[in-house]
Enzyme design. Structure first.
Site, short mmCIF file in Angstrom:
data_model
loop_
_atom_site.label_atom_id
_atom_site.label_comp_id
_atom_site.label_asym_id
_atom_site.label_seq_id
_atom_site.Cartn_x
_atom_site.Cartn_y
_atom_site.Cartn_z
N ASN A 1 0.87 -1.15 0.13
CA ASN A 1 0.02 0.07 -0.10
C ASN A 1 0.90 1.18 -0.04
O ASN A 1 2.05 1.29 0.59
CB ASN A 1 -0.86 0.14 1.19
CG ASN A 1 -1.75 1.33 1.32
OD1 ASN A 1 -2.56 1.58 0.39
ND2 ASN A 1 -1.65 1.84 2.45
N HIS A 60 0.97 5.28 1.21
CA HIS A 60 0.17 5.95 1.95
C HIS A 60 0.82 7.57 1.98
O HIS A 60 2.14 7.42 2.06
CB HIS A 60 0.15 5.52 3.68
CG HIS A 60 -0.54 6.35 4.53
ND1 HIS A 60 -1.67 6.49 4.71
CD2 HIS A 60 -0.09 7.42 5.46
CE1 HIS A 60 -2.26 7.29 5.58
NE2 HIS A 60 -1.17 7.84 6.08
C1 GRF Z 1 -2.77 9.41 -2.72
O1 GRF Z 1 -2.20 10.52 -2.14
C2 GRF Z 1 -2.66 8.14 -2.01
O2 GRF Z 1 -1.32 8.07 -1.26
C3 GRF Z 1 -3.77 8.12 -1.28
O3 GRF Z 1 -4.69 8.59 -1.92
C4 GRF Z 1 -4.16 9.33 -3.18
C5 GRF Z 1 -4.52 8.72 -4.25
O4 GRF Z 1 -4.11 9.48 -5.35
N1 GRF Z 1 -3.95 6.81 -0.55
P1 GRF Z 1 -4.34 8.83 -6.89
O5 GRF Z 1 -5.82 8.31 -6.99
O6 GRF Z 1 -3.35 7.82 -6.96
O7 GRF Z 1 -3.97 10.09 -7.63
#
Ligand code: GRF
Length: 228
Positions: free
Chosen positions: A136, A138
């Protein structure tokens, strides 16, 4: 097959590492993966880089209308929608959705699951069956600013409220907890004077796009023999 005898062609015969990317939003992290891996790149003449034998087998969203699904379609990658069953109480809802995703994984012989902005929490057999094969990303430097409900703008607001001078992103293995699995890598980004949650999120996202590709390459190397 002893490594001394393997030739660069061997890795081309290897089945690719099939990846399932789980998404809920716009999909810019997915796009970084598509740019890096959407076509299996044969290894270079040295026979190294077998880790590049990576294939994005499908993209799965738990939300209708996620921009990430459009990105998958544009790249001719199967774009799947599996919505949580809102009629069920939370624990059963998670279990039921997780079982559907596990079914997709078995069907598509998935070797690695990548959570790229996926908001549902998975539970049950998939956590066991894919233990060590799920990562994942984050948008903070875990273990700080993680856990249930900590996603998107809320994370960056919490970083600013805490007066942090540095933030960043974390790629970690997924376990039964939320944002609690072993950390694979982190990339840092400064918090600048006058930052808002939006300006900080934008700066962190740039680091995420690099980190998620690095994380997948690390996992493919870790899962050496994923083709056996
Ligand atoms: C990212 O900041 C990720 O870390 C978080 O949600 C956001 C998603 O961005 N979990 P995207 O959909 O990949 O543009």
């Amino acid at each position: 097959m002893s490594s001394a005898l393997s030739s660069p062609l061997d890795s081309q015969k290897k089945k690719p590492l099939n990846i399932l990317v789980l998404v809920s939003g716009g999909g810019t992290n997915l796009q970084a993966l598509l740019n890096a891996f959407s076509k299996s790149t044969p290894p270079d003449s040295s026979g190294d880089n077998v880790t590049r034998n990576i294939k994005i087998a499908a993209v799965l969203s738990d939300r209708e209308g996620a921009g990430a699904l459009e990105r998958a379609r544009a790249a001719n990658i199967p774009a799947l929608l599996e919505k949580p069953d809102s009629r069920l109480p939370k624990p059963q809802r998670r279990q039921e959705l997780s079982d559907r995703i596990l079914h997709v994984c078995r069907e598509k012989q998935i070797g690695l699951i990548v959570f790229a902005g996926f908001l549902s929490i998975l539970a049950g057999d998939i956590i066991k069956e894919y233990s060590g094969k799920m990562i994942n990303i984050h948008p903070a430097l875990l273990p700080k600013f993680g856990g249930e409900g900590m996603h998107g703008e809320r994370v960056h607001k919490a970083v600013l409220a805490a007066g942090e001078t540095e933030s960043g992103c974390t790629v970690h293995l997924v376990d039964a907890g939320t944002d609690t699995g072993p950390i694979l890598l982190q990339r840092k980004a400064p918090v600048l004077p006058g930052d808002t949650a939006a300006s900080l999120a934008e700066r962190v996202l740039k680091e995420e796009h690099i980190a998620i590709v690095e994380g997948v390459n690390m996992m493919a190397a870790k899962l050496e023999g994923y083709n056996e």
